[in-house]
Design an enzyme around this catalytic site. Structure first.
Site, short mmCIF file in Angstrom:
data_model
loop_
_atom_site.label_atom_id
_atom_site.label_comp_id
_atom_site.label_asym_id
_atom_site.label_seq_id
_atom_site.Cartn_x
_atom_site.Cartn_y
_atom_site.Cartn_z
N HIS A 9 39.77 35.97 100.40
CA HIS A 9 38.43 35.47 101.44
C HIS A 9 38.91 34.11 101.61
CE1 HIS A 9 34.33 35.06 102.63
NE2 HIS A 9 34.36 33.81 101.90
N VAL A 35 32.59 31.07 90.49
CA VAL A 35 33.68 32.01 89.93
C VAL A 35 33.22 32.39 88.36
CG1 VAL A 35 35.59 30.51 88.89
CG2 VAL A 35 36.09 32.74 89.57
N ILE A 38 29.67 34.64 89.17
CA ILE A 38 29.73 35.94 89.97
C ILE A 38 30.81 36.90 89.60
CG2 ILE A 38 29.77 36.85 92.65
CD1 ILE A 38 28.73 34.26 93.38
N MET A 41 34.31 37.88 91.63
CA MET A 41 35.05 36.83 92.13
C MET A 41 35.96 36.45 90.99
SD MET A 41 33.84 32.94 93.40
CE MET A 41 34.83 31.64 94.49
N TYR A 76 30.13 39.86 95.92
CA TYR A 76 30.04 38.64 96.08
C TYR A 76 29.25 37.89 97.50
CZ TYR A 76 32.04 34.05 97.54
OH TYR A 76 32.35 32.75 98.03
N HIS A 79 25.51 38.41 96.90
CA HIS A 79 25.04 38.00 95.56
C HIS A 79 24.09 36.98 95.67
CE1 HIS A 79 24.74 36.46 91.67
NE2 HIS A 79 25.32 37.59 91.24
#
Length: 107
Positions: A9, A35, A38, A41, A76, A79
């Site tokens: 991404h 990171v 979540i 990630m 993600y 989220h």
């Protein structure tokens, strides 16, 4: 040996002129902290443009997140922690480009 599927991404951004270097640093640290918050990630990297070709189209920063799957990327994106952070980041950006891709390996 088959490698695990990965989704990248990529976000290219240019901060608004009135955003201070300290605020940019805070926003980058907030992005990096996602990171830890979540699970899908898997990694995060960022950097500032250092190109000499002048083809960056005005973008100054690149942010790259890695996920194991499209489903992880989707989790993600939706989220609540990401949604809250994204609203904060987007309000500080003058330009943005986002692209997701699955890297092809050529050996």
């Amino acid at each position: 040996m088959e490698s695990k599927p990965v989704v990248k991404h990529i976000l290219l951004g240019k901060f608004k002129q009135d955003i201070t270097p300290g605020r940019i640093e805070d926003l980058i640290n907030g992005y990096a902290n996602l990171v830890n918050l979540i699970e899908p990630m898997k990694s995060f990297e960022w950097g500032e443009d250092v190109s000499v070709e002048n083809l960056q189209g005005g973008f100054t920063h690149v942010f790259e997140s890695t996920f194991d799957s499209l489903e992880g990327r989707d989790a993600y994106i939706s989220h609540p922690v990401h949604v809250e952070y994204a609203n904060e980041l987007l309000s500080a950006l003058e330009k943005i480009l986002v692209i997701d891709y699955k890297p092809s390996r050529i050996i």
